[in-house]
Write an enzyme that holds these catalytic residues in place. Sequence first.
Site, short mmCIF file in Angstrom:
data_model
loop_
_atom_site.label_atom_id
_atom_site.label_comp_id
_atom_site.label_asym_id
_atom_site.label_seq_id
_atom_site.Cartn_x
_atom_site.Cartn_y
_atom_site.Cartn_z
N GLY A 73 0.84 -1.20 0.00
CA GLY A 73 0.00 0.00 0.00
C GLY A 73 0.87 1.24 0.00
O GLY A 73 2.04 1.22 -0.42
N GLY A 74 0.30 2.32 0.53
CA GLY A 74 1.03 3.58 0.56
C GLY A 74 2.32 3.50 1.35
O GLY A 74 3.23 4.33 1.19
N GLY B 251 24.86 12.44 -28.74
CA GLY B 251 24.39 13.10 -27.52
C GLY B 251 24.88 12.38 -26.28
O GLY B 251 25.12 12.99 -25.24
N ALA B 252 25.07 11.06 -26.41
CA ALA B 252 25.53 10.29 -25.25
C ALA B 252 26.94 10.71 -24.84
O ALA B 252 27.29 10.66 -23.66
CB ALA B 252 25.48 8.80 -25.57
C1 HXC Z 1 -3.57 -4.18 12.46
C2 HXC Z 1 -2.60 -6.07 11.67
C3 HXC Z 1 -2.40 -5.46 10.42
C4 HXC Z 1 -2.82 -4.13 10.26
C5 HXC Z 1 -1.64 -7.45 10.33
N1 HXC Z 1 -2.13 -7.29 11.56
N2 HXC Z 1 -1.79 -6.35 9.61
N3 HXC Z 1 -3.18 -5.43 12.66
N4 HXC Z 1 -3.42 -3.53 11.31
N5 HXC Z 1 -2.64 -3.48 9.11
C6 HXC Z 1 -2.12 -8.28 12.64
C7 HXC Z 1 -3.05 -9.43 12.39
O1 HXC Z 1 -4.34 -9.13 12.83
C8 HXC Z 1 -2.40 -10.52 13.21
O2 HXC Z 1 -2.72 -10.34 14.54
C9 HXC Z 1 -0.92 -10.20 13.08
O3 HXC Z 1 -0.83 -8.86 12.70
C10 HXC Z 1 -0.23 -11.03 12.04
O4 HXC Z 1 -0.99 -10.99 10.85
P1 HXC Z 1 -1.33 -12.30 10.01
O5 HXC Z 1 -2.35 -11.92 9.03
O6 HXC Z 1 -1.62 -13.42 10.93
O7 HXC Z 1 0.07 -12.58 9.34
P2 HXC Z 1 0.38 -13.10 7.88
O8 HXC Z 1 -0.46 -14.29 7.57
O9 HXC Z 1 1.84 -13.24 7.83
O10 HXC Z 1 -0.05 -11.93 6.91
C11 HXC Z 1 0.63 -10.72 6.94
C12 HXC Z 1 -0.13 -9.68 6.08
C13 HXC Z 1 -1.61 -9.65 6.52
C14 HXC Z 1 -0.01 -10.10 4.62
C15 HXC Z 1 0.59 -8.36 6.27
O11 HXC Z 1 -1.65 -9.51 7.93
C16 HXC Z 1 -2.35 -8.53 5.89
O12 HXC Z 1 -2.74 -8.63 4.73
N6 HXC Z 1 -2.57 -7.48 6.69
C17 HXC Z 1 -3.32 -6.36 6.25
C18 HXC Z 1 -2.54 -5.58 5.29
C19 HXC Z 1 -3.26 -4.32 4.92
O13 HXC Z 1 -4.26 -4.36 4.19
N7 HXC Z 1 -2.82 -3.20 5.53
C20 HXC Z 1 -3.40 -1.96 5.33
C21 HXC Z 1 -2.81 -1.52 3.99
S1 HXC Z 1 -3.26 0.08 3.63
P3 HXC Z 1 -2.86 -11.56 15.56
O14 HXC Z 1 -3.32 -10.94 16.83
O15 HXC Z 1 -3.82 -12.51 14.96
O16 HXC Z 1 -1.48 -12.14 15.66
C22 HXC Z 1 -1.98 0.91 4.15
C23 HXC Z 1 -2.13 2.31 3.84
C24 HXC Z 1 -0.87 3.04 4.09
O17 HXC Z 1 -1.07 0.46 4.70
C25 HXC Z 1 -1.14 4.38 3.55
C26 HXC Z 1 -0.01 5.28 3.66
C27 HXC Z 1 -0.31 6.52 2.97
#
Ligand code: HXC
Length: 526
Positions: free
Chosen positions: A185-186, A420-421
């Site tokens: 993501g971002g 040019g290079a």
């Molecule tokens: C809160 C999160 C989290 C998040 C993971 N966790 N991502 N908690 N916010 N963004 C937590 C899970 O709930 C879990 O908690 C633990 O971290 C581990 O995650 P798992 O899913 O069990 O691990 P894994 O299978 O390895 O997968 C990792 C992952 C997946 C691929 C990163 O967790 C995922 O897809 N997370 C969401 C990613 C996402 O969509 N993020 C927001 C993106 S938008 P527990 O308690 O069960 O251990 C963004 C915008 C930024 O980032 C913008 C900037 C401008």
Amino acid sequence: MNLISVQIPWRDGGLYMQQIIEQLEEKRKAAILGGGQHRIDIQHGRGKLTARERIDLLLDEGSFEEWDAFVEHRCTDFGMADKKIPGDGVVTGYGTVNGRVVFVFSQDFTVFGGSLSEAHAEKICKVMNQAMKVGAPIIGLNDSGGARIQEGVASLGGYADVFQLNVLASGVVPQISVIMGPCAGGAVYSPAMTDFIFMVKDSSYMFVTGPDVVKTVTHEEVTAEELGGAMTHSTVSGVCDRAYENDVETLLMVRRFINYLPANNREKPPYRPTPDRANRMEMSLDTLIPDNPNMPYDMKELIYKVADDNEFWELQPEHAQNIIIGFARMDGYSVGVVANQPKVLAGCLDIKSSIKAGRFVRFCDAFNIPILTFVDVPGFMPGTAQEYGGIIKHGAKLLFAYAEATVPKITVITRKAYGGAYDVMSSKHLRGDVNLAWPSAEIAVMGPKGAVEIIFRSDIGDEVKIADRTEQYRLKFANPFIAGSRGYIDDVIAPHATRKRVCRSLAMLREKQLDNPWRKHDNIPL
Ligand code: HXC
């Protein structure tokens, strides 16, 4: 001495202090345990180190000073009020690498997936601000699920605060990103704005949108590894500067890499004493250039042979291989090396190579690192793919970067410097300080055959005439002497003397002073 046993003569014979210290120790233990042993085991099971183990490997032993280990998030939604882990998913502080101060943040995937909360972002910003104040590099170890979903927009604000500081720190202190897990993501834009990105093979990935969204929007089926793994970014996209096998190798390489960089934009490049004599002759270079001007050779051989101790730290070695960039040392001092690679696409400049080298030249210029350029370039790559892709604008990036650079610039033309290079590759006209040519240099508007077929178009079909005219052109232009007669090169040198001549030139240029006219900032073609 055991802190807990210390009796301080204050309030009930020190009992109060003792309680506080016990609480402190409990909190510290909780902070060190992060998301708990189970999650640490999962992290290890994936071949990954924890945030703290990574810091221990990166920094000199025992040098880490942690800050904000007791910071907690302030979120109360979704049951978060009861889930607080000291440190809130990122370990921050400073320490030394080979005795030089660096600031570091290391995201802890075992705590809420390393996700970025408002407090987590504040911790990162604190070390970034301090790094800028004291003039020390910032190294970010990224391993995060992105924005802390429970915090919503507060987390987005936190990211933006980090982005803002990335921009303010750019060109002030070196910023290095190490991607050691998810970065999506971002969130990818913070590393993207830092100077160098290192990735770990098979356990890290970076993308703006993940495979599921890609499938929905473009109907492409792609794995996370294919979309944004270390191999993809170190070969196809060029987002990543180096990729290594595992956490340990990556961190040890970052330790070595940082030795090439000054700590900030006011420092001179670091010096490392070497037993390698500055006037070492390298006789084998006299036979590097093949007799046939269309035969390739490996420009890296030249770089390794002239550099101190035959060491060259290449960046993006698998991406846009028609240009080579990286750091070396000459007579002990760091230099940035840019070189055309005749082995790949005949060393032509194209979109990717111009972007790759342009950004590197700007890094060197921002951090007072002299630029050593080796030239063997037949021109810009022709074709619709390049024109439609905007080679005009992207090629201009490299031209712009060289022209604005005020650091010492030394150029060695080994063979072709066409069109040019020729101008672009740190020519005299772009304020090259010392421009040298080997006797095999051909400095001309274009190669002999192409030139003859344009100026003697009516002779096309008459092979003998064309061959004769080509030979005439070659004799007249395919050499360094016409450029030499105009002072466009300073000297024609024997290949074996290249190291000596470059080292002497660098020594002469060590106190070079050159400023560009005042302006708010330039407007490099983006
Ligand atoms: C809160 C999160 C989290 C998040 C993971 N966790 N991502 N908690 N916010 N963004 C937590 C899970 O709930 C879990 O908690 C633990 O971290 C581990 O995650 P798992 O899913 O069990 O691990 P894994 O299978 O390895 O997968 C990792 C992952 C997946 C691929 C990163 O967790 C995922 O897809 N997370 C969401 C990613 C996402 O969509 N993020 C927001 C993106 S938008 P527990 O308690 O069960 O251990 C963004 C915008 C930024 O980032 C913008 C900037 C401008």
